[in-house]
Design an enzyme around this catalytic site. Sequence first.
Site, PDB file in Angstrom:
ATOM      1  N   GLU A 148      29.451 -13.916 -24.210  1.00 26.08           N
ATOM      2  CA  GLU A 148      30.114 -13.318 -25.364  1.00 26.08           C
ATOM      3  C   GLU A 148      30.989 -14.307 -26.136  1.00 26.08           C
ATOM      4  O   GLU A 148      31.254 -14.113 -27.316  1.00 26.08           O
ATOM      5  CB  GLU A 148      30.968 -12.118 -24.921  1.00 26.08           C
ATOM      6  N   HIS A 193      32.159 -12.937 -15.058  1.00 30.44           N
ATOM      7  CA  HIS A 193      30.890 -12.215 -15.000  1.00 30.44           C
ATOM      8  C   HIS A 193      30.709 -11.638 -13.598  1.00 30.44           C
ATOM      9  O   HIS A 193      31.119 -12.256 -12.626  1.00 30.44           O
ATOM     10  CB  HIS A 193      29.714 -13.145 -15.347  1.00 30.44           C
TER      11      HIS A 193
HETATM   12  N1  ACO Z   1      40.313 -12.929 -17.569  1.00 30.38           N
HETATM   13  C1  ACO Z   1      41.253 -12.906 -16.602  1.00 30.38           C
HETATM   14  N2  ACO Z   1      41.024 -12.505 -15.336  1.00 30.38           N
HETATM   15  C2  ACO Z   1      39.760 -12.128 -15.043  1.00 30.38           C
HETATM   16  C3  ACO Z   1      38.728 -12.146 -15.987  1.00 30.38           C
HETATM   17  C4  ACO Z   1      39.040 -12.570 -17.300  1.00 30.38           C
HETATM   18  N3  ACO Z   1      38.109 -12.589 -18.269  1.00 30.38           N
HETATM   19  N4  ACO Z   1      37.586 -11.714 -15.399  1.00 30.38           N
HETATM   20  C5  ACO Z   1      37.893 -11.420 -14.123  1.00 30.38           C
HETATM   21  N5  ACO Z   1      39.207 -11.677 -13.909  1.00 30.38           N
HETATM   22  C6  ACO Z   1      39.941 -11.517 -12.669  1.00 30.38           C
HETATM   23  C7  ACO Z   1      40.352 -10.078 -12.415  1.00 30.38           C
HETATM   24  O1  ACO Z   1      41.580  -9.773 -13.016  1.00 30.38           O
HETATM   25  C8  ACO Z   1      40.400 -10.049 -10.901  1.00 30.38           C
HETATM   26  O2  ACO Z   1      41.587 -10.657 -10.500  1.00 30.38           O
HETATM   27  P1  ACO Z   1      42.399 -10.102  -9.189  1.00 30.38           P
HETATM   28  O3  ACO Z   1      41.430 -10.261  -8.051  1.00 30.38           O
HETATM   29  O4  ACO Z   1      43.570 -11.026  -9.130  1.00 30.38           O
HETATM   30  O5  ACO Z   1      42.709  -8.690  -9.497  1.00 30.38           O
HETATM   31  C9  ACO Z   1      39.256 -10.975 -10.489  1.00 30.38           C
HETATM   32  O6  ACO Z   1      39.065 -11.858 -11.594  1.00 30.38           O
HETATM   33  C10 ACO Z   1      37.956 -10.244 -10.224  1.00 30.38           C
HETATM   34  O7  ACO Z   1      37.720  -9.350 -11.291  1.00 30.38           O
HETATM   35  P2  ACO Z   1      36.673  -8.155 -11.211  1.00 30.38           P
HETATM   36  O8  ACO Z   1      37.072  -7.107 -12.206  1.00 30.38           O
HETATM   37  O9  ACO Z   1      36.445  -7.719  -9.812  1.00 30.38           O
HETATM   38  O10 ACO Z   1      35.366  -8.882 -11.650  1.00 30.38           O
HETATM   39  P3  ACO Z   1      34.070  -8.174 -12.171  1.00 30.38           P
HETATM   40  O11 ACO Z   1      32.943  -8.820 -11.519  1.00 30.38           O
HETATM   41  O12 ACO Z   1      34.101  -6.708 -12.070  1.00 30.38           O
HETATM   42  O13 ACO Z   1      34.227  -8.547 -13.716  1.00 30.38           O
HETATM   43  C11 ACO Z   1      33.845  -8.673 -15.981  1.00 30.38           C
HETATM   44  C12 ACO Z   1      33.255  -8.895 -14.590  1.00 30.38           C
HETATM   45  C13 ACO Z   1      34.043  -7.153 -16.205  1.00 30.38           C
HETATM   46  C14 ACO Z   1      32.859  -9.175 -17.026  1.00 30.38           C
HETATM   47  C15 ACO Z   1      35.204  -9.412 -16.118  1.00 30.38           C
HETATM   48  O14 ACO Z   1      35.040 -10.780 -15.841  1.00 30.38           O
HETATM   49  C16 ACO Z   1      35.876  -9.207 -17.468  1.00 30.38           C
HETATM   50  O15 ACO Z   1      36.546  -8.187 -17.666  1.00 30.38           O
HETATM   51  N6  ACO Z   1      35.706 -10.169 -18.432  1.00 30.38           N
HETATM   52  C17 ACO Z   1      36.300 -10.048 -19.733  1.00 30.38           C
HETATM   53  C18 ACO Z   1      35.429  -9.182 -20.630  1.00 30.38           C
HETATM   54  C19 ACO Z   1      34.123  -9.875 -20.998  1.00 30.38           C
HETATM   55  O16 ACO Z   1      34.076 -11.047 -21.328  1.00 30.38           O
HETATM   56  N7  ACO Z   1      33.033  -9.076 -20.972  1.00 30.38           N
HETATM   57  C20 ACO Z   1      31.673  -9.551 -21.271  1.00 30.38           C
HETATM   58  C21 ACO Z   1      30.884  -9.759 -20.017  1.00 30.38           C
HETATM   59  S1  ACO Z   1      29.275 -10.446 -20.351  1.00 30.38           S
HETATM   60  C22 ACO Z   1      28.303  -9.115 -20.724  1.00 30.38           C
HETATM   61  O17 ACO Z   1      28.469  -8.052 -20.246  1.00 30.38           O
HETATM   62  C23 ACO Z   1      27.206  -9.260 -21.724  1.00 30.38           C
END
Ligand code: ACO
Length: 355
Positions: A297, A242
């Site tokens: 989710e 998140h």
């Molecule tokens: N699985 C694996 N790795 C992840 C995940 C995940 N679910 N979420 C974040 N990471 C990793 C990224 O790959 C990144 O790794 P790196 O630094 O080695 O490249 C690091 O964590 C940071 O990721 P960001 O993209 O900067 O984190 P951000 O704050 O933008 O992401 C997000 C938030 C988009 C929700 C992300 O966690 C994600 O894509 N989750 C999966 C999709 C999901 O569950 N979406 C629903 C969100 S809840 C809602 O909106 C109602």
Amino acid sequence: MNSGLEDVVAAETILSDVDGEAGRLIIRGHPLEALAGRWTFEQVVHLLFGGFFDDLPESERLAAMLGQARADAFDRAHPLLPLLADLPVYDAMRAALAPMPDGIALDDALRLVAAPAVLIPALLRQAAGEDPIASDPSRGHAEDVVRMLGRDTGGAALDAYLVTVSDHGLNASTFASRVVASTHAGLTSAVLAGLGALKGPLHGGAPGPVIEMLEAIAAEGDAHAWIDRALNHGDRLMGFGHRIYRIRDPRADALKAVLHTLDRVGDRLEFAEDVERIALVALRQRKQNRVIETNVEFYTALLLEAVGFPKESFTGVFAMGRVVGWIAHAREQALTGRLIRPKSIYIDEGRARAA
Ligand code: ACO
């Protein structure tokens, strides 16, 4: 430049507060735990709309008006349904909302809250070759949705879900709604902007892929191997991570508690909890400088599946709840905010190439 606008404050709001360090969500003065499963969705609509419409009646009268808005929405939607039959359910719902009057009055707001609640069950039944079931305005909102779907149980679980997702600070779809409302466009325009932003898998589009992930893991029979392979491949595990929460998303626990009250989910829930445990360990090992926890989710997917919604409709059901937040934020932005218009940095491609 901060292209994800992390830590940028772009609005003041009285509607909700997401404390990512404490893992706490406050909706207009009430912690989520005091609302989910205790307040009805209609009461939360009343809570969030308070002060934004001059003629807002007391809560029971508002619930009756919402019931009537559902009945009217069914009458309007019925002749449209065959025209929408070839579209995915979310896109069909969005198309049916697009021509609605673009006003800012309470009637406009209730029409927009009622429409997804009526359209999603009707579109699903049409896709399954069944006749749509008309709304019964005397029922509670969530109970009526479940009934229109052709189910006789699950209303309380859906009610708790809709309350849980009703508002959540300046998330991507709410921000999109506020940007549109800041131009003084109407509520339909603001809701359509929210719907567009919610659709993507990084926001409200994740719960369908959560089910696909659970199904793929179940088919392989080895959660460790599946998760390792996905992470080695650079994939994201849906339902984890998140932008704001640095500890567990409190909405995940609220929904998990509701799931434990349902009879139909036993084995499925146990399996999902195993996958969650394994995924969290794998994420902790690989992303040591980033806390990645379960988000709303993951359990949304299981809850909506248990209520009887197919996975292609999950994002639409999310919109059924979040539409209230979009509308309240849109009114707040138009009443107290300013035109939202940030700046960009121009990159001169010609000079960049020459350098
Ligand atoms: N699985 C694996 N790795 C992840 C995940 C995940 N679910 N979420 C974040 N990471 C990793 C990224 O790959 C990144 O790794 P790196 O630094 O080695 O490249 C690091 O964590 C940071 O990721 P960001 O993209 O900067 O984190 P951000 O704050 O933008 O992401 C997000 C938030 C988009 C929700 C992300 O966690 C994600 O894509 N989750 C999966 C999709 C999901 O569950 N979406 C629903 C969100 S809840 C809602 O909106 C109602």
